[in-house]
Write an enzyme that holds these catalytic residues in place. Sequence first.
Site, PDB file in Angstrom:
ATOM      1  N   ALA A  63      56.093 -28.647   7.040  1.00  0.00           N
ATOM      2  CA  ALA A  63      56.311 -29.787   7.760  1.00  0.00           C
ATOM      3  C   ALA A  63      57.758 -29.822   7.851  1.00  0.00           C
ATOM      4  O   ALA A  63      58.300 -29.288   7.245  1.00  0.00           O
ATOM      5  CB  ALA A  63      55.490 -30.974   7.088  1.00  0.00           C
ATOM      6  N   GLY A 108      53.410 -26.756   4.838  1.00  0.00           N
ATOM      7  CA  GLY A 108      52.366 -27.040   5.918  1.00  0.00           C
ATOM      8  C   GLY A 108      51.984 -25.763   6.808  1.00  0.00           C
ATOM      9  O   GLY A 108      50.674 -25.785   7.146  1.00  0.00           O
ATOM     10  N   GLU A 111      49.224 -24.404   4.562  1.00  0.00           N
ATOM     11  CA  GLU A 111      47.897 -25.105   4.700  1.00  0.00           C
ATOM     12  C   GLU A 111      47.514 -25.094   6.338  1.00  0.00           C
ATOM     13  O   GLU A 111      46.036 -25.142   6.211  1.00  0.00           O
ATOM     14  CB  GLU A 111      48.682 -26.716   4.781  1.00  0.00           C
ATOM     15  CG  GLU A 111      48.687 -26.888   3.087  1.00  0.00           C
ATOM     16  CD  GLU A 111      49.723 -28.367   2.980  1.00  0.00           C
ATOM     17  OE1 GLU A 111      50.504 -28.456   3.604  1.00  0.00           O
ATOM     18  OE2 GLU A 111      49.195 -28.838   2.130  1.00  0.00           O
ATOM     19  N   GLU A 131      56.081 -27.892  -1.988  1.00  0.00           N
ATOM     20  CA  GLU A 131      56.331 -29.197  -2.147  1.00  0.00           C
ATOM     21  C   GLU A 131      56.957 -29.878  -3.375  1.00  0.00           C
ATOM     22  O   GLU A 131      57.832 -30.888  -3.366  1.00  0.00           O
ATOM     23  CB  GLU A 131      54.933 -29.889  -1.700  1.00  0.00           C
ATOM     24  CG  GLU A 131      54.555 -29.752  -0.243  1.00  0.00           C
ATOM     25  CD  GLU A 131      53.921 -28.479  -0.135  1.00  0.00           C
ATOM     26  OE1 GLU A 131      53.645 -27.557  -0.971  1.00  0.00           O
ATOM     27  OE2 GLU A 131      53.289 -28.164   1.127  1.00  0.00           O
TER      28      GLU A 131
END
Length: 258
Positions: A63, A108, A111, A131
């Site tokens: 992200a 992300g 993911e 993260e």
Amino acid sequence: MEFVTYETEGAVGIITINRPKALNALNSQVLDDLNAALDAVNLEEIRALILTGAGEKSFVAGADIGEMSNLTKAEGEAFGKKGNDIFRRIETFPIPVIAAINGFALGGGCEISMSCDIRLCSENAMFGQPEVGLGITPGFGGTQRLARIVGPGYAKEMIYGARNIKAEEAYRIGLVNHVYPLEELMPAAKKMAAGIAKNAPIAVRNCKKAINEGMQVDMDQAIVIEEKLFGDCFETHDQKEGMSAFLEKRKEKTFLNK
Ligand code: DAK
């Protein structure tokens, strides 16, 4: 679409996240564009999708940290929901989605690859959930999907330690199905997608549904899910065609997606 391209080759659709200056990091615009690309898929014609990243270095580097850094709690929740809704849309999309992971798949990025049905990667790929080093938990399903794919032991080691792993280790622990030299990755993904696209689409779709939904419940319920989806196939033209072709010793089959 500013950061995502969508093209087709026969019955295969290819979605490319194209923001190479930021290693294809997912900001709000990329997420909106991904949604628009999924809207553009003509499900009458397209029977498998490939999701990849532009360039030779990164699939998706996570992200967008710049965009996330100043979010309020409410904005963080809204950003998380936007991502989760799209990832869930990919996971439950009515045709199989193959992730062709051409480099970094971090946060992300890891993911989104895990919301795809099948992961193939290049030798330079790197996976991880970094993260906790940024002071957050994985927010796009990483704690849930990684543990389901590789088991809780490896997932916890990777997530608690923010430990990135290379392609070979990802292969060894079952996070990816196959590893290829970079130049062979897309041809291999297209070959796999074309192999899927040849089969009866409703049967393939029902298999995806049966596996995904069956994995979430106990075996007694899972078998009922399978029975129902198996039974549904007998109302289709393609079941008659597939079985007639076998009985008539006919190699050519015409599946009509109905
Ligand atoms: N976000 C924004 N920009 C990024 C980025 C990212 N994740 N990753 C790379 N970039 C940008 C860099 O800032 C740099 O931009 P310029 O400085 O050139 O303007 C450009 O891409 C090239 O990156 P580097 O110069 O760093 O390239 P290197 O080859 O040296 O390093 C790297 C590549 C991938 C190792 C490094 O860029 C890196 O560590 N990137 C960050 C990886 C990372 O930590 N990813 C996880 C992000 S956290 C949530 C929902 C979801 C999430 C969280 C919450 N909610 C529920 C709210 C998800 C979180 C994440 O994904």
